[in-house]
Design an enzyme around this catalytic site. Structure first.
Site, PDB file in Angstrom:
ATOM      1  N   PRO A 216      55.290  10.473 -21.681  1.00  0.00           N
ATOM      2  CA  PRO A 216      56.225  12.533 -22.076  1.00  0.00           C
ATOM      3  C   PRO A 216      55.393  13.058 -22.283  1.00  0.00           C
ATOM      4  O   PRO A 216      53.951  13.640 -22.736  1.00  0.00           O
ATOM      5  CB  PRO A 216      56.693  11.327 -23.416  1.00  0.00           C
ATOM      6  CG  PRO A 216      56.809   9.659 -23.579  1.00  0.00           C
ATOM      7  CD  PRO A 216      55.564   9.334 -22.274  1.00  0.00           C
ATOM      8  N   PRO A 217      55.736  14.084 -22.441  1.00  0.00           N
ATOM      9  CA  PRO A 217      54.947  15.716 -22.761  1.00  0.00           C
ATOM     10  C   PRO A 217      54.991  15.493 -23.749  1.00  0.00           C
ATOM     11  O   PRO A 217      55.411  14.827 -24.906  1.00  0.00           O
ATOM     12  CB  PRO A 217      57.005  16.589 -22.075  1.00  0.00           C
ATOM     13  CG  PRO A 217      57.668  15.836 -21.376  1.00  0.00           C
ATOM     14  CD  PRO A 217      57.478  14.626 -21.338  1.00  0.00           C
ATOM     15  N   GLY A 218      53.802  15.455 -24.128  1.00  0.00           N
ATOM     16  CA  GLY A 218      53.030  15.623 -25.462  1.00  0.00           C
ATOM     17  C   GLY A 218      52.464  15.143 -26.044  1.00  0.00           C
ATOM     18  O   GLY A 218      51.729  14.826 -27.205  1.00  0.00           O
ATOM     19  N   LYS A 221      47.745  13.642 -22.408  1.00  0.00           N
ATOM     20  CA  LYS A 221      47.176  13.530 -21.500  1.00  0.00           C
ATOM     21  C   LYS A 221      46.100  14.681 -21.172  1.00  0.00           C
ATOM     22  O   LYS A 221      45.131  13.959 -20.953  1.00  0.00           O
ATOM     23  CB  LYS A 221      48.320  13.673 -20.343  1.00  0.00           C
ATOM     24  CG  LYS A 221      49.265  12.793 -20.327  1.00  0.00           C
ATOM     25  CD  LYS A 221      50.481  11.944 -19.449  1.00  0.00           C
ATOM     26  CE  LYS A 221      51.341  13.702 -19.140  1.00  0.00           C
ATOM     27  NZ  LYS A 221      52.372  13.817 -20.734  1.00  0.00           N
ATOM     28  N   GLU A 437      80.457  10.766 -43.184  1.00  0.00           N
ATOM     29  CA  GLU A 437      78.626  10.329 -43.916  1.00  0.00           C
ATOM     30  C   GLU A 437      79.004   9.062 -44.697  1.00  0.00           C
ATOM     31  O   GLU A 437      78.013   8.873 -44.106  1.00  0.00           O
ATOM     32  CB  GLU A 437      77.894  12.248 -44.376  1.00  0.00           C
ATOM     33  CG  GLU A 437      78.308  13.066 -43.520  1.00  0.00           C
ATOM     34  CD  GLU A 437      77.724  12.893 -42.255  1.00  0.00           C
ATOM     35  OE1 GLU A 437      76.764  11.840 -41.577  1.00  0.00           O
ATOM     36  OE2 GLU A 437      78.063  13.939 -40.611  1.00  0.00           O
ATOM     37  N   HIS A 440      79.017   6.081 -42.749  1.00  0.00           N
ATOM     38  CA  HIS A 440      78.101   5.974 -41.597  1.00  0.00           C
ATOM     39  C   HIS A 440      77.027   5.050 -42.977  1.00  0.00           C
ATOM     40  O   HIS A 440      76.405   4.313 -42.600  1.00  0.00           O
ATOM     41  CB  HIS A 440      77.328   7.045 -41.263  1.00  0.00           C
ATOM     42  CG  HIS A 440      77.929   7.641 -40.090  1.00  0.00           C
ATOM     43  ND1 HIS A 440      78.468   6.420 -38.899  1.00  0.00           N
ATOM     44  CD2 HIS A 440      78.550   8.382 -40.163  1.00  0.00           C
ATOM     45  CE1 HIS A 440      78.884   7.730 -38.470  1.00  0.00           C
ATOM     46  NE2 HIS A 440      78.688   8.779 -38.484  1.00  0.00           N
ATOM     47  N   ASP A 514      78.801  10.728 -31.992  1.00  0.00           N
ATOM     48  CA  ASP A 514      79.220   9.333 -32.178  1.00  0.00           C
ATOM     49  C   ASP A 514      79.335   8.008 -31.168  1.00  0.00           C
ATOM     50  O   ASP A 514      79.075   6.994 -31.148  1.00  0.00           O
ATOM     51  CB  ASP A 514      80.107   8.958 -33.666  1.00  0.00           C
ATOM     52  CG  ASP A 514      79.298   9.187 -34.844  1.00  0.00           C
ATOM     53  OD1 ASP A 514      78.277   9.479 -34.702  1.00  0.00           O
ATOM     54  OD2 ASP A 514      80.109   9.861 -35.571  1.00  0.00           O
TER      55      ASP A 514
END
Length: 644
Positions: A216-218, A221, A437, A440, A514
Site C-alpha cells: 500500500p502507499p506509504g 517502498k 454513541e 455503541h 453503520d
C-alpha cells in the site's frame, strides 16, 4: 532561414503595420471632425418643414453628409429671428427630386464624402489576421530551428529524466527503515551481491535481475530502495513510471534505452522505477484496447531487462501498489524474479517506526510510544510520520515546549475523523446523539468478542456529530466468526438505542454509515467467508475490477436461486444481530441513562473511565484476545450468538 533575414522580414512587417495604423488615425480624425460638426448643431428640422423652407426661399445653403442621408442647412426665417443658423435635417433615402428643387431655387449645395468606419475595420481585420498567422508561423519556425540546431537539445528531449545519485552515501541505510524487518532480511543478499559478487559467482549463482516491491502507499517502498543502495554503497538511479511516456511517439522507448545505458555506465548500481504500473499494465486488454505508445515502452523495458549481460551488477527495483494489473511478461523469472510484499506494520513495527521518527522530536517524559502504536492500527509508516509532525505543529500552536499525549491524541482524532467542529447546543439532538454513541460503547464493552472502548465523545469531527473509538487488544491475521458477529451487533447498537429510548418513529439518519458497513460485512460473511447456511463456498472469487486490463464486466457465476438465498441469509444475520443489540439496550437501560448524563455533561469519556462506571453496575466480561483463550471457551456460549 537565417536569423538576420527573419529579423528583416519582421522589421518590414512592423513598418507596414505602422503605416496602416497611421492611416487609420487620419481616418479617425476625419470621422471625428464630421461628428463634431453634427454635434455642434443642436437644432433639428423635419424633412417636411425643410421642403416648406425651401419653397419660402429661406434656405441659403445645404451640405450633404453620409451619402446624402444627413443635410446641414443654413437658413434664415422669422422663426429663427431672421438670423442665419445651421439646422440638421435627415433626408429620406432615394429622394432624387430634391436636387432638382435645390437647383430650381438656386440654392448652393455641396455633397461631402465620408469614410465608412465599418469598412475600415473590415479591411484592417483582413490585413491583421493573415499577418498574425504569418508572424506566429515565423516564430514557431524559429523555435523549431533553434531546437533542431541547438547543441544536444533534441537528443536531451529523448533522454530519460532519471535522477542519478552517484555518491556512494545515499544518507539512507537499513537503520532508517523500521517496521519491516523480514523484508530487510530478504534484501541482505542483494546488498551482499553488490558488495561481494564473487561469493555468488564462485558457486554458479545468479542474482535476481529485478525485484518488485508490492504494498500500500506509504509503507516505505521508495525508502527501502534507497536504503539498499546506501548499504551497498553503489549509485542510485531513480525514475517514475509516468516520466517515460509523453505526447511524442517513440519517446518512451528512447528514454528506456537511455535509462539502461546510464545504468551500464554506472554499474554496479541500482535502478529504481517508482509506480511501474503507469507503463507496465497488461497489454492489449480492457475497454478501448491497448495504448500503442505505452505498450512500446513496456516492450522496450522487457527487452532491456532480458538483454542484460550476465552479472553486470545492475539490479532493477520497482514499486507498485497495483501488481494485479501488471503484464505477466514483466513478472516472469529473468526480469522481476522476486515479488516482495510490504504490508502495513503491526503494533511492533509501528513502535519501531515511531522510535525512528521521534528522534528529532521533543517528547514529554510521560508520553508512551507503545500506547500510540496501539492506538494506530492500519497506519502506514508515512501516516505515523505525519502523525508526529501534526502533533509537533499542534504543540507549537499551543505554545508548549514538548509534545504530550494530549497533542498526539488530538492529532490521531484529526487524521482519522477530520477537523474538530463546534459542540452542539441543541439539547434534544445532543441527547439523541449521546444515546446513539453510548449504545455503541455499552454493547461493545459487554460483548466479550468485541474490541475495547478507547473513547466516547460528542465533539463533532468531519461529518460525524459524535464518535465512539474502539481499540483492538492485538492484531490478528485471522478473525473468528464470533468477532465479526460482535462487530455487527456493536455497530447496530446506535440504531437500537435510538429505537428503544425514543421509539421507532424517532430513529434518525445517523446510522446510515453503520448500516452500510454491517451490510457489506455480512454479505462478505455469506459470499466469501462461508459463515452461513449457504455453505463453505466462495461466490465472488473470480470477480475482478473493470477497466484495468482483465475484463470488461463482472459476471455472477451462480444462479438466481442462490442469489436469493444469499439475500435471505444477509437479512437473517442482520436481524438476529439487531435483536441482540435491542435486548442488550433494554437490559441495561438504567446504566445507559446514567452514562448518557455523564457524557452530555463532560462531552468526552475515556475508555478506562467508561469501563469503571459500567463496572459499578454490572460485571465486565473477560475480553477474548487470543486464539488460545478462544479455544478454552465453552462452545455452547459461543454458539448462542454465532449460529443463525
Amino acid at each position: 532561414m537565417k536569423s538576420w533575414s527573419v529579423n528583416k522580414i519582421i522589421m518590414l512587417i512592423s513598418l507596414f503595420l505602422l503605416e496602416v495604423i497611421d492611416s487609420q488615425i487620419i481616418s479617425n480624425n476625419i470621422i471625428n471632425n464630421f461628428n463634431t460638426k453634427q454635434n455642434s448643431n443642436n437644432i433639428k428640422m423635419t424633412y417636411g418643414r425643410f421642403l416648406e423652407y425651401l419653397d419660402m426661399g429661406w434656405i441659403k445653403k445645404v451640405d450633404f453628409y453620409d451619402n446624402g442621408r444627413i443635410a446641414i442647412i443654413e437658413a434664415s426665417s422669422p422663426e429663427l429671428g431672421d438670423r442665419l443658423q445651421k439646422i440638421r435635417v435627415e433626408i429620406p433615402v432615394g429622394d432624387s427630386p430634391l436636387i432638382v428643387k435645390l437647383r430650381t431655387a438656386k440654392v448652393d449645395f455641396t455633397a461631402h464624402s465620408t469614410i465608412n468606419s465599418k469598412g475600415i475595420f473590415t479591411q484592417l481585420s483582413n490585413i491583421f489576421i493573415p499577418l498574425i498567422i504569418i508572424i506566429g508561423l515565423i516564430f514557431l519556425f524559429r523555435r523549431s530551428t533553434n531546437f533542431m540546431s541547438g547543441p544536444g537539445q533534441l537528443m536531451s528531449f529523448r533522454k530519460a529524466r532519471a535522477k542519478v545519485q552517484t555518491e556512494i552515501n545515499t544518507d539512507v541505510v537499513f537503520d532508517d527503515v523500521a517496521g519491516i524487518d523480514e523484508v530487510k532480511e530478504e534484501f541482505e543478499e542483494v546488498v551482499t551481491f553488490l558488495r561481494k559478487p564473487q561469493r555468488f559467482l564462485s558457486v554458479g549463482a545468479k542474482i535476481p535481475k529485478g525485484v518488485i516491491l508490492i504494498g500500500p502507499p506509504g509503507t516505505g517502498k521508495t525508502l527501502l530502495a534507497k536504503a539498499i543502495a546506501g548499504e551497498a554503497g553503489v549509485p542510485f538511479i531513480s525514475i517514475s513510471g509516468s516520466e517515460f511516456v509523453e505526447m511524442f511517439v517513440g519517446i518512451g522507448a528512447s528514454r528506456v534505452r537511455d535509462l539502461f545505458k546510464t545504468a551500464q555506465q554506472n554499474a554496479p548500481c541500482i535502478v529504481f522505477i517508482d509506480e511501474i504500473d503507469a507503463v507496465g499494465r497488461q497489454r492489449g486488454a480492457g475497454i478501448g484496447g491497448g495504448n500503442d505508445e505505452r505498450e512500446q515502452t513496456l516492450n522496450q523495458i522487457l527487452t532491456e531487462m532480458d538483454g542484460f549481460k550476465e552479472n553486470t551488477g545492475i539490479i532493477v527495483i520497482a514499486a507498485t501498489n497495483r501488481v494485479d494489473v501488471l503484464d505477466g511478461a514483466l513478472l516472469r523469472p529473468g526480469r522481476f524474479d522476486r515479488q516482495v510484499s510490504i504490508n502495513l506494520p503491526d503494533i511492533k513495527g509501528r513502535l519501531e517506526i515511531l522510535k525512528v521518527h521521534a528522534k528529532n522530536k521533543k517528547l514529554d517524559s510521560n508520553i508512551s510510544l507503545g500506547l500510540i502504536a496501539q492506538r494506530t492500527p492500519g497506519f502506514s509508516g508515512a501516516d505515523l510520520a505525519n502523525l508526529l509532525n501534526e502533533s509537533a505543529i499542534l504543540t507549537a500552536r499551543r505554545n508548549k515546549f514538548a509534545i504530550t499525549m494530549s497533542e498526539v491524541n488530538t492529532a490521531i482524532d484529526r487524521l482519522l475523523a477530520g477537523l474538530e467542529g463546534t459542540s452542539l447546543t441543541d439539547t434534544k439532538n445532543k441527547r439523541l446523539i449521546a444515546y446513539h454513541e453510548i449504545g455503541h460503547a455499552v454493547i461493545g464493552t459487554l460483548l466479550k468478542y468485541h474490541d475495547e472502548v478507547q473513547k466516547v465523545t460528542l465533539i463533532p469531527r468531519g461529518q460525524a456529530r459524535g464518535l465512539t473509538w474502539f481499540i483492538p487488544n492485538d492484531e490478528q491475521a485471522l478473525i473468528s466468526r464470533g468477532q465479526l458477529v460482535a462487530r455487527i451487533i456493536g455497530t447496530l447498537g446506535g440504531r437500537a438505542a435510538e429505537e428503544v429510548v425514543f421509539g421507532s418513529s424517532e430513529i434518525t439518519t445517523g446510522a446510515s454509515n453503520d448500516l452500510q458497513q454491517i451490510t457489506n460485512l455480512t454479505r462478505q460473511m455469506v459470499t466469501r467467508l462461508g459463515m452461513s447456511t449457504v455453505g463453505p463456498i466462495s461466490l465472488d472469487a473470480n470477480v475482478e475490477q473493470v477497466f484495468i486490463g482483465r475484463g470488461i464486466k463482472n459476471n455472477n457465476e451462480f444462479s438466481a436461486s442462490v442469489a436469493n438465498k444469499i439475500d435471505d441469509q444477509v437479512k437473517i444475520i442482520i436481524k438476529h444481530c439487531y435483536d441482540q443489540a435491542v435486548n442488550i439496550i433494554k437490559q441495561n437501560r438504567f446504566l445507559i441513562d446514567q452514562l448518557v448524563n455523564t457524557l452530555i455533561q463532560e462531552e468526552t469519556i475515556s475508555g478506562n473511565d467508561f469501563r469503571e462506571q459500567i463496572n459499578n453496575y454490572t460485571k465486565l466480561p473477560k475480553k477474548l484476545s487470543t486464539l488460545s483463550e478462544k479455544n478454552n471457551v465453552n462452545p455452547k456460549i459461543t454458539e448462542s450468538f454465532v449460529v443463525f
